[in-house]
Motif scaffolding. Sequence first.
Motif, PDB file in Angstrom:
ATOM      1  N   PHE A  92       0.897  -1.252   0.003  1.00 12.46           N
ATOM      2  CA  PHE A  92      -0.024  -0.090  -0.042  1.00 12.46           C
ATOM      3  C   PHE A  92       0.719   1.109   0.075  1.00 12.46           C
ATOM      4  N   ILE A  93       1.846   1.158   0.725  1.00 15.80           N
ATOM      5  CA  ILE A  93       2.907   2.468   0.963  1.00 15.80           C
ATOM      6  C   ILE A  93       3.591   2.721  -0.442  1.00 15.80           C
ATOM      7  N   SER A  94       3.873   1.532  -0.928  1.00 15.13           N
ATOM      8  CA  SER A  94       4.664   1.706  -2.247  1.00 15.13           C
ATOM      9  C   SER A  94       3.856   2.558  -3.321  1.00 15.13           C
ATOM     10  N   VAL A  95       2.633   1.598  -3.395  1.00 15.71           N
ATOM     11  CA  VAL A  95       1.557   2.410  -4.134  1.00 15.71           C
ATOM     12  C   VAL A  95       1.114   3.787  -4.198  1.00 15.71           C
ATOM     13  N   PHE A  96       0.945   4.039  -2.755  1.00 17.76           N
ATOM     14  CA  PHE A  96       0.564   5.683  -2.366  1.00 17.76           C
ATOM     15  C   PHE A  96       1.732   6.275  -2.719  1.00 17.76           C
ATOM     16  N   GLY A  97       3.079   5.883  -2.632  1.00 19.73           N
ATOM     17  CA  GLY A  97       3.936   6.799  -3.165  1.00 19.73           C
ATOM     18  C   GLY A  97       4.099   7.014  -4.620  1.00 19.73           C
ATOM     19  N   TYR A  98       3.706   5.956  -5.148  1.00 20.74           N
ATOM     20  CA  TYR A  98       3.841   6.024  -6.901  1.00 20.74           C
ATOM     21  C   TYR A  98       2.765   7.063  -7.316  1.00 20.74           C
ATOM     22  N   ARG A  99       1.745   7.012  -6.575  1.00 22.17           N
ATOM     23  CA  ARG A  99       0.531   7.947  -6.871  1.00 22.17           C
ATOM     24  C   ARG A  99       0.745   9.174  -6.477  1.00 22.17           C
ATOM     25  N   LEU A 100       1.179   9.498  -5.371  1.00 20.62           N
ATOM     26  CA  LEU A 100       1.845  10.819  -4.973  1.00 20.62           C
ATOM     27  C   LEU A 100       2.635  11.474  -5.966  1.00 20.62           C
ATOM     28  N   TYR A 101       3.524  10.535  -6.454  1.00 14.67           N
ATOM     29  CA  TYR A 101       4.544  11.176  -7.262  1.00 14.67           C
ATOM     30  C   TYR A 101       4.206  11.808  -8.685  1.00 14.67           C
ATOM     31  N   TRP A 102       3.081  10.898  -8.929  1.00 18.62           N
ATOM     32  CA  TRP A 102       2.387  11.382 -10.514  1.00 18.62           C
ATOM     33  C   TRP A 102       1.506  12.472 -10.179  1.00 18.62           C
ATOM     34  N   PHE A 103       0.885  12.653  -8.986  1.00 21.58           N
ATOM     35  CA  PHE A 103      -0.142  13.737  -8.485  1.00 21.58           C
ATOM     36  C   PHE A 103       0.810  15.022  -8.573  1.00 21.58           C
ATOM     37  N   HIS A 104       2.025  14.920  -7.861  1.00 24.43           N
ATOM     38  CA  HIS A 104       2.904  16.017  -8.044  1.00 24.43           C
ATOM     39  C   HIS A 104       3.327  16.399  -9.184  1.00 24.43           C
ATOM     40  N   ARG A 105       3.683  15.562 -10.008  1.00 20.11           N
ATOM     41  CA  ARG A 105       4.325  15.872 -11.277  1.00 20.11           C
ATOM     42  C   ARG A 105       2.942  16.565 -12.121  1.00 20.11           C
ATOM     43  N   PHE A 106       1.651  16.050 -12.015  1.00 20.77           N
ATOM     44  CA  PHE A 106       0.634  16.656 -12.824  1.00 20.77           C
ATOM     45  C   PHE A 106       0.429  18.084 -12.452  1.00 20.77           C
ATOM     46  N   ASP A 107       0.426  18.299 -11.195  1.00 27.56           N
ATOM     47  CA  ASP A 107       0.090  19.582 -10.560  1.00 27.56           C
ATOM     48  C   ASP A 107       1.106  20.692 -11.122  1.00 27.56           C
ATOM     49  N   ARG A 108       2.470  20.253 -11.674  1.00 23.72           N
ATOM     50  CA  ARG A 108       3.250  21.183 -12.090  1.00 23.72           C
ATOM     51  C   ARG A 108       3.333  21.350 -13.433  1.00 23.72           C
ATOM     52  N   LEU A 109       2.333  20.547 -14.208  1.00 20.36           N
ATOM     53  CA  LEU A 109       2.303  20.542 -15.718  1.00 20.36           C
ATOM     54  C   LEU A 109       1.340  21.895 -16.369  1.00 20.36           C
ATOM     55  N   ASP A 110       1.837  22.345 -17.551  1.00 23.55           N
ATOM     56  CA  ASP A 110       1.430  23.427 -18.129  1.00 23.55           C
ATOM     57  C   ASP A 110       0.129  22.859 -18.923  1.00 23.55           C
ATOM     58  N   LYS A 111      -0.938  22.757 -18.504  1.00 21.81           N
ATOM     59  CA  LYS A 111      -2.026  21.680 -18.968  1.00 21.81           C
ATOM     60  C   LYS A 111      -2.499  22.186 -20.308  1.00 21.81           C
ATOM     61  N   ALA A 112      -2.403  23.730 -20.468  1.00 22.09           N
ATOM     62  CA  ALA A 112      -2.786  24.183 -21.722  1.00 22.09           C
ATOM     63  C   ALA A 112      -1.972  23.711 -22.956  1.00 22.09           C
ATOM     64  N   SER A 113      -0.812  23.335 -22.606  1.00 19.73           N
ATOM     65  CA  SER A 113      -0.073  22.781 -23.768  1.00 19.73           C
ATOM     66  C   SER A 113      -0.263  21.331 -24.068  1.00 19.73           C
ATOM     67  N   LEU A 114      -0.892  20.757 -23.331  1.00 23.11           N
ATOM     68  CA  LEU A 114      -0.848  19.182 -23.491  1.00 23.11           C
ATOM     69  C   LEU A 114      -1.512  18.642 -24.853  1.00 23.11           C
ATOM     70  N   THR A 115      -1.082  17.784 -25.392  1.00 23.05           N
ATOM     71  CA  THR A 115      -1.694  17.300 -26.575  1.00 23.05           C
ATOM     72  C   THR A 115      -2.620  16.157 -25.996  1.00 23.05           C
ATOM     73  N   ARG A 116      -3.557  15.571 -27.139  1.00 21.26           N
ATOM     74  CA  ARG A 116      -4.501  14.421 -26.597  1.00 21.26           C
ATOM     75  C   ARG A 116      -3.573  13.458 -26.189  1.00 21.26           C
ATOM     76  N   ALA A 117      -2.363  12.723 -26.811  1.00 21.90           N
ATOM     77  CA  ALA A 117      -1.738  11.713 -26.498  1.00 21.90           C
ATOM     78  C   ALA A 117      -1.242  11.790 -25.492  1.00 21.90           C
ATOM     79  N   GLU A 118      -0.847  12.930 -24.764  1.00 21.75           N
ATOM     80  CA  GLU A 118      -0.137  13.089 -23.443  1.00 21.75           C
ATOM     81  C   GLU A 118      -1.229  13.181 -22.433  1.00 21.75           C
TER      82      GLU A 118
END
Length: 771
Positions: free
Chosen positions: A58-84
Motif C-alpha cells: 500500500f505504501i509503495s503504491v501510495f508513493g507512486y500515486r503521490l509522485y504522479w499527482f505532484h508531477r501533474f500539478d506542475r504541468l502546463d496543462k494548456a499545452s498538453l496534446t491529446r496523446a499526452e
Amino acid sequence: MKEIEAKTLPTDVYLSFVTSLFGNRGTLFTGMVVHILSCVLISSNTGSLFYLLLVAVFISVFGYRLYWFHRFDRLDKASLTRAEIEAWEVRYVYGAATTALILGVASGYAVLVLQNMLAAFLWIAVTMASMVSIVGRNYGSRLAVELQTLGCCVPIILGCLLTGDIYLMIMSLFLIPFGLTTQSMAAGVREFFYENVKASQEVTLLAGRLDTALATMAHGLVMLDGEGRVQVANRRAYELLGLDAGKDIKDNAFVSVLEESARLPSAAILTKIGQLADGRLHRALLSFGDRLHMEFSASPRSDGGVVLIFEDVSARVAAEEKILHMVRFDDLTGLPNRGHFATLAAEKVRGRGEALAALAVFDVDGFKHVNDMRGHVVGDRLLAAIATRLSSLESDRLLAGRLIGDEFVLLLLGDDDSYELETQIRDVHAKIQGDYQIEGIRLAVSMNSGCAILPSQDFDMQNWQIKADLALNDAKSKGNGTLTVFRSEMDAQYIEEQRLRADLRLAVENRGLHVLYQPMYRPDGSAIECSEALVRWRHPERGVVGPNIFIPMAEDMGLVSHITRFVIDQACRDCAAWPEPMAVSVNLSIQDLRNDEIVGYVADVLKRHSLDPSRLHLEVTESCFMDEPVAVSAILNQFRATGVTIAIDDFGTGFSSLSYLDSLPLDVVKIDRAFIRNIGEDQRKLKLLRGTVHLSRELGLKIVVEGVETREQLALINRHRLADLVQGYVFSTPVGADRIGELAAESAGKLSAARRGPKSSQNPPLTAIVR
C-alpha cells in the motif's frame, strides 16, 4: 455517455475529465490511512504476516500515486496534446487499479484463507466503501472505474466461490449488479459533468462575446439594479460620462457616481437621469455643456432594474441646429426669414395688450439697377451690409428680418403714443439709408418703406404685412426714400384693386378687351406704312381703364401673355383687311419671351389669316434684353428668320441702349417720346437725337419717332431728316381698325391734291405746312 462519444471528446473536455481524476487529495490520504490501519489491525488479530506485507505494498503504491499527482500539478496543462493527456490518464489508472486490486485480494484472502469473520467483514467493508468513492473520484475515466470495480469485486467473488459455501457463493454474486451499478452511476456522473463542461464553455464563450461587444460598442451601457446601483458599466460608459477608468463603480448608486464625474452634470441633468433610473422616463436628450449632447434610453428589466443605453449625439444635434438655422434664417443676411420672423414677432408682442407695435417693410430703391450695373455679387454684399446695419439697431423693442429679394421687415414695440412710435420708425428708416461702401464703391441707398401701427393684441403677421405693403406701394409711387404709414382708406383701395383684378381676369377670359391702332405716317404725311396695335379696356362700371393701370396689373397676375396673344390675333386679322403692304405692330412683354412658344403661335396666326410675315412688326422694350438677353436674342432671331420685322421700343430710356443696336436682330428703332419733348428749345436733346438717328441709319435700321404732338416738332424732324416714320397725335390719335383704311385714303388724297397745287390758302396741304 456512449463509448464512441468518450473517444471523440473535444481535447479540452477530455483534459477536464483527466484533471478531475487528480483532484480531491483528501480522500486519497484518508483511504490510504484506513487501508494501512486495517492491515495492521487484522495482522495483530490473526498474526498473519500477509497483511503486514500488504502495508508495504500500500505504501509503495501510495508513493507512486503521490509522485504522479505532484508531477501533474506542475504541468502546463494548456499545452498538453491529446496523446499526452491519454498517457496521464493511464498513469492514474495504474495507481487506482492497483489499489483496488490490493483491496480485493485482501478481502478474498480473509474469506478464503483466514476464514476469519472479523477480517472478512473488515476488509469487505473497507473494499465496498472504496467502491462507493470510485463514483465520486474516478467518473472522469471509464477505464479507471471498470478496472477498479473488477479489482475490488473479482477477488472477493473468487474467494467466496472457492470456499464451497453455497451461501457465500450466492452472496458473492450480488457484487456483480453492485459493480454494474457503480459503473452506471459513474457513467451518469460523467455524462452530467460533460454536459456541464459544455454549458460552461458556451457560457464562457457568450460571456467573452458579450464582454467584447460591451467593450467595443459605440454606445455607453450601464445596468442598474432596482435600487439604482450600478451592476455593469462598459468602457464607453466611462468615457462618455467622464468617469475614472481605474475606479470600480459596481454596487455604487449611479447618481452618486455621476456627481463625481468630470462632466459636472447639473442638478437638472441628475434629476432626469434619476427619472430614467427609476423608470419614470424612458428617453431623454441631455446636454453636458455647450458641445456635448447625449441621448439616453432606459429599458426596464424583469428584476426591477433598468438598462441605460446612451450615445454621443453632438454631431447630430449640431447638424440639426444648422439645418434649423438654415430653415429659420436667411443665408445671405443672417436675419430671420419671414416664417421665423413671424414666430419671433408673435412672441415679442404676446401679453402686451393694447400697447402699440409697428411693422415696417423696407424696399431698397433702385436695387435692380445696382445688380445690373455692378453685378449680383455687389448687390448681395449691399444687402448683407444693410442687414448688418439693421442688426446693430436691434434691442429688446426692435426685431429685424428679411422678407424676400431686397425687402426687409422690422417690428418695433411702442407704448400708447402712435406719434412717438412713428418718430422712432422714421429714425430707424433714416439710419439705414445713406452711403454704403461695398468693395471700394460708394453706393447711395434710399429705402421706400411702408409701416403699419396697430395694437399688439391684434398682431397677425399676414394681415399686418398686407397693410404695410399697401403703405409701401404708396411710398414706391412717390419714391426717393419715402416712408408711408398705413391709413385706413388704403384698405378700401386694396379691396378695389382686388376687385379690379378679378374683373380684369374675366375680361381676358371673355375677350372683353378691344384693340385700337395708332398709325405711323411718313414724315410728310403722304402715307401710312404701319399702325401700332394698342389694347384698351372699357370697364362696364368704371369706364375706360388706362393701359398704364391694367397692363402692370396683368403682368403681376401672369395674364399679360394671354393679352398679347389676343392682340396678335386681332391685329393680324385686321391687318389682312388693310391695303398692302401696310403693316401692323404689336408689343411683346418679357413674359412672352421667356420661352419660344410665342414663335409657334405667331406662325400659326399668320398662316390662319394669310398675312405675309413682313407685315407684322413685333416691338420689344430695352428692359426685356436687360432681364434675359441670351434667351430673348435667340427668340428674336427665330422671328426674324420667318420674315417678321423686329423693332426696339422706347429706345433711349435705358442704360445701355447703343450696344443693343449692334448685338440684337433689329430692323426698326422707335425713338421714345422723351427725346421729342422740348426738342425745339433744347439743342442738347436735338444733338443727341441726331447722333442716335445717324448711328442707327449707319447700321441699316429704320427710324420711327414716337410722341410727335405738334407741327413745330414735325417740322423740325423733317428739316433734319430725323425719321422714316412718325407716330403721334400730330397725325392721329388711336382709332378703330375700320378707320385705318379711311386715314390711308385721306393721306393719299392730300398727297394728290398737293401735287396738283393749292385750291385755297385757308386749307394748305400738310406737306406745304411741313415745308
